[in-house]
Write an enzyme that holds these catalytic residues in place. Structure first.
Site, PDB file in Angstrom:
ATOM      1  N   HIS A  52       1.205  -1.098   0.535  1.00  0.00           N
ATOM      2  CA  HIS A  52      -0.046   0.886   0.448  1.00  0.00           C
ATOM      3  C   HIS A  52       0.696   1.451   0.072  1.00  0.00           C
ATOM      4  O   HIS A  52       1.773   1.077   0.701  1.00  0.00           O
ATOM      5  CB  HIS A  52      -0.876  -0.174   1.079  1.00  0.00           C
ATOM      6  CG  HIS A  52      -2.344  -1.050   1.157  1.00  0.00           C
ATOM      7  ND1 HIS A  52      -3.294  -0.723   1.282  1.00  0.00           N
ATOM      8  CD2 HIS A  52      -1.969  -1.858   0.505  1.00  0.00           C
ATOM      9  CE1 HIS A  52      -4.017  -1.845   1.435  1.00  0.00           C
ATOM     10  NE2 HIS A  52      -3.911  -1.984   0.485  1.00  0.00           N
ATOM     11  N   PRO A 273      -4.410   0.658  18.731  1.00  0.00           N
ATOM     12  CA  PRO A 273      -3.873  -0.379  17.345  1.00  0.00           C
ATOM     13  C   PRO A 273      -4.092   1.336  16.538  1.00  0.00           C
ATOM     14  O   PRO A 273      -3.120   0.688  15.366  1.00  0.00           O
ATOM     15  CB  PRO A 273      -5.545  -0.966  16.863  1.00  0.00           C
ATOM     16  CG  PRO A 273      -6.481  -0.415  17.934  1.00  0.00           C
ATOM     17  CD  PRO A 273      -5.235  -0.113  19.148  1.00  0.00           C
ATOM     18  N   TYR A 365       4.317   6.463  10.028  1.00  0.00           N
ATOM     19  CA  TYR A 365       3.401   5.049   9.125  1.00  0.00           C
ATOM     20  C   TYR A 365       4.164   4.735   8.757  1.00  0.00           C
ATOM     21  O   TYR A 365       3.726   2.915   9.122  1.00  0.00           O
ATOM     22  CB  TYR A 365       2.020   5.978   8.618  1.00  0.00           C
ATOM     23  CG  TYR A 365       1.365   4.463   8.651  1.00  0.00           C
ATOM     24  CD1 TYR A 365      -0.105   4.456   9.122  1.00  0.00           C
ATOM     25  CD2 TYR A 365       1.478   3.613   7.523  1.00  0.00           C
ATOM     26  CE1 TYR A 365      -0.640   3.894   9.797  1.00  0.00           C
ATOM     27  CE2 TYR A 365       0.346   2.985   7.244  1.00  0.00           C
ATOM     28  CZ  TYR A 365      -0.980   2.871   7.649  1.00  0.00           C
ATOM     29  OH  TYR A 365      -2.046   2.088   8.392  1.00  0.00           O
TER      30      TYR A 365
HETATM   31  C1  DHB Z   1      -5.609  -2.468  10.857  1.00  0.00           C
HETATM   32  C2  DHB Z   1      -5.095  -3.039  11.827  1.00  0.00           C
HETATM   33  C3  DHB Z   1      -4.439  -1.229  12.535  1.00  0.00           C
HETATM   34  O1  DHB Z   1      -4.309  -1.179  13.859  1.00  0.00           O
HETATM   35  C4  DHB Z   1      -4.625  -0.021  11.713  1.00  0.00           C
HETATM   36  O2  DHB Z   1      -4.217   0.945  11.996  1.00  0.00           O
HETATM   37  C5  DHB Z   1      -4.840  -0.664  10.090  1.00  0.00           C
HETATM   38  C6  DHB Z   1      -5.165  -2.052  10.153  1.00  0.00           C
HETATM   39  C7  DHB Z   1      -5.252  -4.175  10.683  1.00  0.00           C
HETATM   40  O3  DHB Z   1      -6.020  -4.839  11.324  1.00  0.00           O
HETATM   41  O4  DHB Z   1      -6.219  -4.068   9.724  1.00  0.00           O
END
Ligand code: DHB
Length: 371
Positions: A52, A273, A365
């Site tokens: 990506h 996350p 990122y």
């Molecule tokens: C996913 C999980 C994440 O915490 C994130 O920021 C982006 C994608 C995932 O599980 O695809």
């Protein structure tokens, strides 16, 4: 370490099937992709993973794209699920004669301050003891390694967020060619993917909420509401076959070492996350640790090992800051007022319109450099 000729044994409390089937997050930083390739575990990832080159930030009913290669000198990320990474690592290790002892229990660490610490454990009804030079505590937040460090040694830094993520897996075509991180008055939503047939999506919810409260109809209605754009975008819907709600926190212990025990990954730190840093931080920890152990055997020098915690923590705290920042910018805080929400929208506007601010998001990122 295996590539450097250093003998090691992996102890795993769960079964191979169990660890290979547990559903986890799925975005690999450029450095994690490079590491997988360098150790010879990257072939399937390169075939089956999805590179990506950007993400969309959706707010105020429209999308703004962050272009990673243009802002980072060519770097990008790979969408490839963590349990696929685990399958590849397990397969490579077993194929190349490395040892993994599955389904061990009652693991105890002894003599961490001595020259030769020992690990005792049970497997198949028998007791075993391993003598070793070093122990890598890679056993997650609930493992035995961190509690084996005597009281008073560790400083703990923690923040609990007043929301969680409700994640689903569904059988549907991708709704978007790139991930969408969305802020809406009703809360955060994330559109991710696993394959052309399986999609991964998340909603901000109360951390005490239960998946039983989320029928498929309610789930899709909420995704439609939070992801709505001015030009009528709609997610591609399909049967949902997995639902989970997880809490969110930031957590770090310092130092990440005591005597001959070195903590790595979630044993020492947890990120919320948003930004997908968890697995990537574990990968950079073990890279730093393996390099330090290899240098010790090669030259007898303890310097890199002594510096392990400080070296790893510099990168970890930057990823903590980034994950906290992404989380704060993209979620509605319970009790958060209209002023706070306006500031969040303005921050998103700034981040997506200033090249300097976009570049900052992009370089974090795709992953900051190791040193
Ligand atoms: C996913 C999980 C994440 O915490 C994130 O920021 C982006 C994608 C995932 O599980 O695809």
């Amino acid at each position: 370490m295996q590539l450097a000729g250093i003998e090691s044994v992996v102890l795993e409390s769960r079964s191979r099937k169990d660890i290979e089937e547990t559903i986890r997050a799925g975005v690999l930083e450029q450095g994690t992709v490079d590491l997988m390739n360098e150790i010879g575990a990257g072939a399937r990832m390169m075939r089956e993973g999805f590179p990506h080159e950007g993400i969309h930030l959706r707010f105020d009913g429209r999308d703004r794209r962050i272009d990673f290669p243009a802002l980072t000198g060519g770097k990008k990320v790979m969408v490839y699920a963590q349990h696929e990474v685990i399958k590849d690592l397990v397969a490579l290790r077993l194929q190349t004669g490395g040892e993994i002892r599955f389904e061990v229990s009652e693991v105890g660490l002894h003599g961490l301050d001595a020259e030769a610490p020992r690990v005792r454990y049970r497997q198949g009804g028998a007791s075993h003891e391993l003598g070793c030079d070093f122990i890598a505590g890679c056993d997650g937040t609930q493992g035995v390694s961190r509690p084996a460090i005597p009281a008073g040694v560790l400083s703990v830094y923690e923040r609990i967020y007043p929301f969680g993520w409700y994640g689903i897996l569904c059988n549907a075509p991708p709704s978007s060619d790139e991930l969408i991180y969305a802020l809406h008055e009703r809360g955060f939503a994330l559109v991710s993917t696993r394959s052309p047939e399986v999609q991964r999506m998340y909603l901000q919810v109360d951390p005490a909420d239960k998946v039983e409260n989320w029928s498929d109809e309610r789930t899709w209605a909420e995704f439609r509401a939070r992801l709505a754009t001015r030009d009528g975008w709609l997610p591609k819907e399909g049967p949902i076959f997995h639902k989970v709600i997880v809490g969110m926190r930031s957590f770090v212990v310092e130092p990440m070492q005591h005597g001959r025990l070195f903590l790595a990954g979630d044993a020492a730190h947890v990120v919320p996350p948003t930004g997908a840093k968890g697995l990537n931080l574990a990968a950079s920890d073990v890279r730093i640790l393996a390099r330090a152990i290899a240098a010790h055997y090669k030259s007898g020098s303890r310097e890199l090992l002594q510096d392990y915690s400080a070296t790893a923590l510099r990168r970890i705290w930057k990823a903590q800051r980034f994950s906290w920042w992404m989380t704060s910018m993209l979620h509605r805080f319970p009790g958060g007022d209209a002023f706070q929400y306006r500031v969040q929208l303005s921050e998103l506007d700034y981040v997506t319109s200033s090249r300097a601010a976009s570049a900052s998001l992009a370089e974090n990122y795709v992953g900051l450099p190791l040193d």
